[in-house]
Design a protein around this motif. Structure first.
Motif, PDB file in Angstrom:
ATOM      1  N   ALA A 143       0.838  -1.207   0.000  1.00 23.80           N
ATOM      2  CA  ALA A 143       0.000   0.000   0.000  1.00 23.80           C
ATOM      3  C   ALA A 143       0.870   1.253   0.000  1.00 23.80           C
ATOM      4  O   ALA A 143       0.540   2.254  -0.656  1.00 23.80           O
ATOM      5  N   PHE A 144       2.000   1.203   0.711  1.00 21.63           N
ATOM      6  CA  PHE A 144       2.924   2.335   0.702  1.00 21.63           C
ATOM      7  C   PHE A 144       3.546   2.521  -0.684  1.00 21.63           C
ATOM      8  O   PHE A 144       3.753   3.646  -1.133  1.00 21.63           O
ATOM      9  N   TRP A 145       3.853   1.420  -1.378  1.00 17.72           N
ATOM     10  CA  TRP A 145       4.404   1.546  -2.727  1.00 17.72           C
ATOM     11  C   TRP A 145       3.401   2.200  -3.673  1.00 17.72           C
ATOM     12  O   TRP A 145       3.761   3.051  -4.497  1.00 17.72           O
ATOM     13  N   ASP A 146       2.135   1.802  -3.585  1.00 18.59           N
ATOM     14  CA  ASP A 146       1.099   2.415  -4.407  1.00 18.59           C
ATOM     15  C   ASP A 146       0.999   3.908  -4.099  1.00 18.59           C
ATOM     16  O   ASP A 146       0.949   4.744  -5.007  1.00 18.59           O
ATOM     17  N   LEU A 147       0.982   4.234  -2.813  1.00 19.64           N
ATOM     18  CA  LEU A 147       0.895   5.624  -2.374  1.00 19.64           C
ATOM     19  C   LEU A 147       2.098   6.427  -2.870  1.00 19.64           C
ATOM     20  O   LEU A 147       1.953   7.520  -3.441  1.00 19.64           O
ATOM     21  N   TYR A 148       3.289   5.886  -2.678  1.00 19.44           N
ATOM     22  CA  TYR A 148       4.522   6.574  -3.058  1.00 19.44           C
ATOM     23  C   TYR A 148       4.574   6.808  -4.576  1.00 19.44           C
ATOM     24  O   TYR A 148       4.952   7.891  -5.043  1.00 19.44           O
ATOM     25  N   ALA A 149       4.181   5.800  -5.346  1.00 19.00           N
ATOM     26  CA  ALA A 149       4.200   5.932  -6.805  1.00 19.00           C
ATOM     27  C   ALA A 149       3.203   6.988  -7.275  1.00 19.00           C
ATOM     28  O   ALA A 149       3.473   7.739  -8.226  1.00 19.00           O
ATOM     29  N   LYS A 150       2.061   7.066  -6.624  1.00 16.17           N
ATOM     30  CA  LYS A 150       1.071   8.088  -6.984  1.00 16.17           C
ATOM     31  C   LYS A 150       1.598   9.485  -6.665  1.00 16.17           C
ATOM     32  O   LYS A 150       1.407  10.424  -7.453  1.00 16.17           O
ATOM     33  N   ILE A 151       2.256   9.641  -5.528  1.00 11.41           N
ATOM     34  CA  ILE A 151       2.839  10.941  -5.165  1.00 11.41           C
ATOM     35  C   ILE A 151       3.927  11.336  -6.171  1.00 11.41           C
ATOM     36  O   ILE A 151       4.053  12.504  -6.552  1.00 11.41           O
ATOM     37  N   GLN A 152       4.702  10.340  -6.614  1.00 14.15           N
ATOM     38  CA  GLN A 152       5.756  10.587  -7.605  1.00 14.15           C
ATOM     39  C   GLN A 152       5.201  10.699  -9.034  1.00 14.15           C
ATOM     40  O   GLN A 152       5.950  10.989  -9.965  1.00 14.15           O
ATOM     41  N   ASN A 153       3.892  10.415  -9.173  1.00 11.63           N
ATOM     42  CA  ASN A 153       3.209  10.469 -10.483  1.00 11.63           C
ATOM     43  C   ASN A 153       3.873   9.527 -11.489  1.00 11.63           C
ATOM     44  O   ASN A 153       4.059   9.876 -12.661  1.00 11.63           O
ATOM     45  N   GLN A 154       4.195   8.325 -11.030  1.00 14.20           N
ATOM     46  CA  GLN A 154       4.818   7.318 -11.886  1.00 14.20           C
ATOM     47  C   GLN A 154       4.103   5.987 -11.739  1.00 14.20           C
ATOM     48  O   GLN A 154       3.624   5.656 -10.651  1.00 14.20           O
ATOM     49  N   PRO A 155       4.050   5.189 -12.814  1.00  8.41           N
ATOM     50  CA  PRO A 155       3.567   3.813 -12.651  1.00  8.41           C
ATOM     51  C   PRO A 155       4.561   3.023 -11.811  1.00  8.41           C
ATOM     52  O   PRO A 155       5.785   3.235 -11.900  1.00  8.41           O
ATOM     53  N   LEU A 156       4.062   2.117 -11.013  1.00  6.30           N
ATOM     54  CA  LEU A 156       4.919   1.392 -10.081  1.00  6.30           C
ATOM     55  C   LEU A 156       6.024   0.633 -10.796  1.00  6.30           C
ATOM     56  O   LEU A 156       7.173   0.601 -10.331  1.00  6.30           O
ATOM     57  N   TYR A 157       5.708   0.024 -11.931  1.00  4.12           N
ATOM     58  CA  TYR A 157       6.719  -0.806 -12.587  1.00  4.12           C
ATOM     59  C   TYR A 157       7.934   0.011 -12.995  1.00  4.12           C
ATOM     60  O   TYR A 157       9.075  -0.475 -12.943  1.00  4.12           O
ATOM     61  N   ARG A 158       7.739   1.280 -13.377  1.00  5.15           N
ATOM     62  CA  ARG A 158       8.879   2.127 -13.723  1.00  5.15           C
ATOM     63  C   ARG A 158       9.646   2.541 -12.480  1.00  5.15           C
ATOM     64  O   ARG A 158      10.874   2.611 -12.486  1.00  5.15           O
ATOM     65  N   LEU A 159       8.923   2.819 -11.412  1.00  5.20           N
ATOM     66  CA  LEU A 159       9.550   3.288 -10.181  1.00  5.20           C
ATOM     67  C   LEU A 159      10.498   2.247  -9.602  1.00  5.20           C
ATOM     68  O   LEU A 159      11.515   2.590  -8.995  1.00  5.20           O
ATOM     69  N   ILE A 160      10.175   0.954  -9.779  1.00  5.27           N
ATOM     70  CA  ILE A 160      11.029  -0.099  -9.224  1.00  5.27           C
ATOM     71  C   ILE A 160      12.069  -0.600 -10.230  1.00  5.27           C
ATOM     72  O   ILE A 160      12.797  -1.554  -9.945  1.00  5.27           O
ATOM     73  N   GLY A 161      12.143   0.029 -11.394  1.00  9.03           N
ATOM     74  CA  GLY A 161      13.162  -0.341 -12.367  1.00  9.03           C
ATOM     75  C   GLY A 161      12.751  -1.388 -13.373  1.00  9.03           C
ATOM     76  O   GLY A 161      13.608  -2.045 -13.981  1.00  9.03           O
ATOM     77  N   GLY A 162      11.451  -1.562 -13.572  1.00  8.31           N
ATOM     78  CA  GLY A 162      10.975  -2.542 -14.532  1.00  8.31           C
ATOM     79  C   GLY A 162      11.392  -2.201 -15.954  1.00  8.31           C
ATOM     80  O   GLY A 162      11.472  -1.020 -16.322  1.00  8.31           O
ATOM     81  N   GLU A 163      11.665  -3.225 -16.735  1.00  8.00           N
ATOM     82  CA  GLU A 163      12.141  -3.038 -18.103  1.00  8.00           C
ATOM     83  C   GLU A 163      11.141  -3.533 -19.150  1.00  8.00           C
ATOM     84  O   GLU A 163      11.309  -3.260 -20.336  1.00  8.00           O
ATOM     85  N   LYS A 164      10.127  -4.265 -18.714  1.00 10.66           N
ATOM     86  CA  LYS A 164       9.159  -4.839 -19.653  1.00 10.66           C
ATOM     87  C   LYS A 164       7.786  -4.235 -19.419  1.00 10.66           C
ATOM     88  O   LYS A 164       7.357  -4.098 -18.271  1.00 10.66           O
ATOM     89  N   LYS A 165       7.112  -3.903 -20.498  1.00 11.96           N
ATOM     90  CA  LYS A 165       5.738  -3.422 -20.367  1.00 11.96           C
ATOM     91  C   LYS A 165       4.728  -4.491 -20.736  1.00 11.96           C
ATOM     92  O   LYS A 165       3.565  -4.416 -20.363  1.00 11.96           O
ATOM     93  N   GLU A 166       5.175  -5.505 -21.470  1.00 12.76           N
ATOM     94  CA  GLU A 166       4.312  -6.611 -21.870  1.00 12.76           C
ATOM     95  C   GLU A 166       4.728  -7.849 -21.083  1.00 12.76           C
ATOM     96  O   GLU A 166       5.865  -8.305 -21.187  1.00 12.76           O
ATOM     97  N   ILE A 167       3.810  -8.392 -20.276  1.00  8.11           N
ATOM     98  CA  ILE A 167       4.119  -9.488 -19.355  1.00  8.11           C
ATOM     99  C   ILE A 167       3.476 -10.779 -19.847  1.00  8.11           C
ATOM    100  O   ILE A 167       2.271 -10.821 -20.128  1.00  8.11           O
ATOM    101  N   GLU A 168       4.276 -11.842 -19.943  1.00  7.82           N
ATOM    102  CA  GLU A 168       3.748 -13.128 -20.372  1.00  7.82           C
ATOM    103  C   GLU A 168       2.910 -13.765 -19.264  1.00  7.82           C
ATOM    104  O   GLU A 168       3.286 -13.749 -18.092  1.00  7.82           O
TER     105      GLU A 168
END
Length: 367
Positions: free
Chosen positions: A107-132
């Motif tokens: 819940a804190f990650w969701d909150l933090y990402a919203k405050i940063q105005n970023q999708p969570l996957y980008r905030l944590i360093g995700g490299e893929k947008k399409e997930i198998e």
């Protein structure tokens, strides 16, 4: 982030069809939804993924609710949290209870990402947008298993996980392979075998499986290491991996070829990322497992699976696979075996408050 309110919802919903393992048949799923409200009005959501009874882990809805009420929630109210990683120190004197901790941490990650105005996957360093996406076939009969595969086959799932145990493994797999020779199959034993059944497990090599998940006890690393040296099919550990420390021990003992990471089981996103990075450094592949979650937890899992070392399709199905209606809008959709991540801030999905209200059996607010 200064939390002024914590809303706790215990929810339940029947599954469209029973989910059967040798340990339990789940017909109705309970969960705990946590909503954090900070001083500026931002809201973050998390999901506690414990089950109603202790068949999968020792934590349950009841024990998590107790831990949240009496320990974890009082620690975060009216306290400034600069980053979700700070919770590791804050919760450090509470042993175990990783599912309860994960619900708040996510819940804190969701909150933090919203405050940063970023999708969570980008905030944590995700490299893929399409997930198998991979689907789980948890059936009590061969007929039902084949029917379940047929119902989802055209959706293009990249992996089919078959629940097995020592009394049905050969029969189930032989019947499935007779119908689907090239189907990408893995099996999940949920700790149903023991070391005396190595020869039985060795016979599974003939079915060309992607992996065997958790054949031995959830507390075992030694026997898995023995088995790994005596069969060709890769060994995956799931229930045994409850933390970074357990993952590190498993790699040192060479107990597995692959690790299934579940953020809700290991204590949250931070611990899951640490395990991912550890495995990446040891050239051990990982994938994202599921626990019949609602959409909030599944959205966290999707973000996690965007990291580079998630090399196998995860337990990801469309929102309407288990439920008539899910908690999130517009819902998760599998198309041609993949799911596209949302670029909306936080989890990427809105909460359907009407569905949340209809599912809620218990509600409390803490201020």
């Amino acid at each position: 982030m200064n939390i002024k309110e914590v809303h706790v919802y215990v929810i339940r919903s029947p599954l469209k069809k029973p989910f059967a393992t040798h340990l339990e048949v789940v017909k109705e799923r309970e969960s705990i939804i946590i909503q954090l409200v900070e001083n500026n009005g931002y809201k973050g959501y998390g999901e506690v993924v414990a089950f109603s009874s202790p068949w999968y882990t020792e934590e349950t809805i009841t024990t998590c609710l107790y831990t949240l009420r009496n320990f974890l929630i009082p620690m975060i109210l009216d306290r400034t949290i600069n980053h979700p990683d700070d919770l590791e120190w804050l919760f450090g004197n509470i042993r175990g209870n990783r599912m309860a901790k994960a619900g708040i941490e996510c819940a804190f990650w969701d909150l933090y990402a919203k405050i940063q105005n970023q999708p969570l996957y980008r905030l944590i360093g995700g490299e893929k947008k399409e997930i198998e996406a991979g689907v789980v076939i948890a059936s009590t009969s061969i007929k039902d298993a084949l029917s379940s595969i047929e119902q989802v086959y055209d959706q293009g799932y990249k992996r089919f996980k078959i629940k097995i145990h020592p009394t049905n493994d050969q029969e189930f797999l032989a019947a499935i392979r007779a119908e689907y020779q090239d189907l990408p199959i893995m099996v999940d034993a949920n700790s149903s075998y023991d070391i005396l059944e190595i020869e039985k497990l060795r016979k599974l090599d003939e079915f060309n499986l992607m992996m065997i998940e958790q054949p031995f006890s959830h507390e075992d690393l030694v026997d898995h290491a023995t088995l790994r040296n005596q069969i060709k099919t890769p060994i995956c550990l799931d229930e045994s991996i409850t933390s970074f420390s357990m993952a590190e021990s498993a790699l040192k003992m060479e107990s597995c070829d692959i690790i299934s990471i579940k953020a809700g089981r290991v204590g949250g996103i931070r611990e899951a990322i640490k395990i991912h990075n550890l495995c990446h450094g040891h050239s051990v592949s990982v994938w994202c497992g599921g626990m019949i979650e609602f959409g909030i937890s599944k959205a966290f899992n999707l973000a996690l699976a965007s990291l580079s070392n998630f090399s196998f399709p995860g337990d990801f199905t469309s929102s309407n696979h288990y439920w008539e209606r899910d908690l999130i809008m517009p819902g998760i959709h599998v198309q041609n075996g993949t799911i596209m991540l949302s670029d909306s801030p936080g989890l990427g999905y809105e909460i359907d408050v009407d569905v949340l209200s209809a599912m809620t059996s218990f509600y409390e607010i803490y201020k």
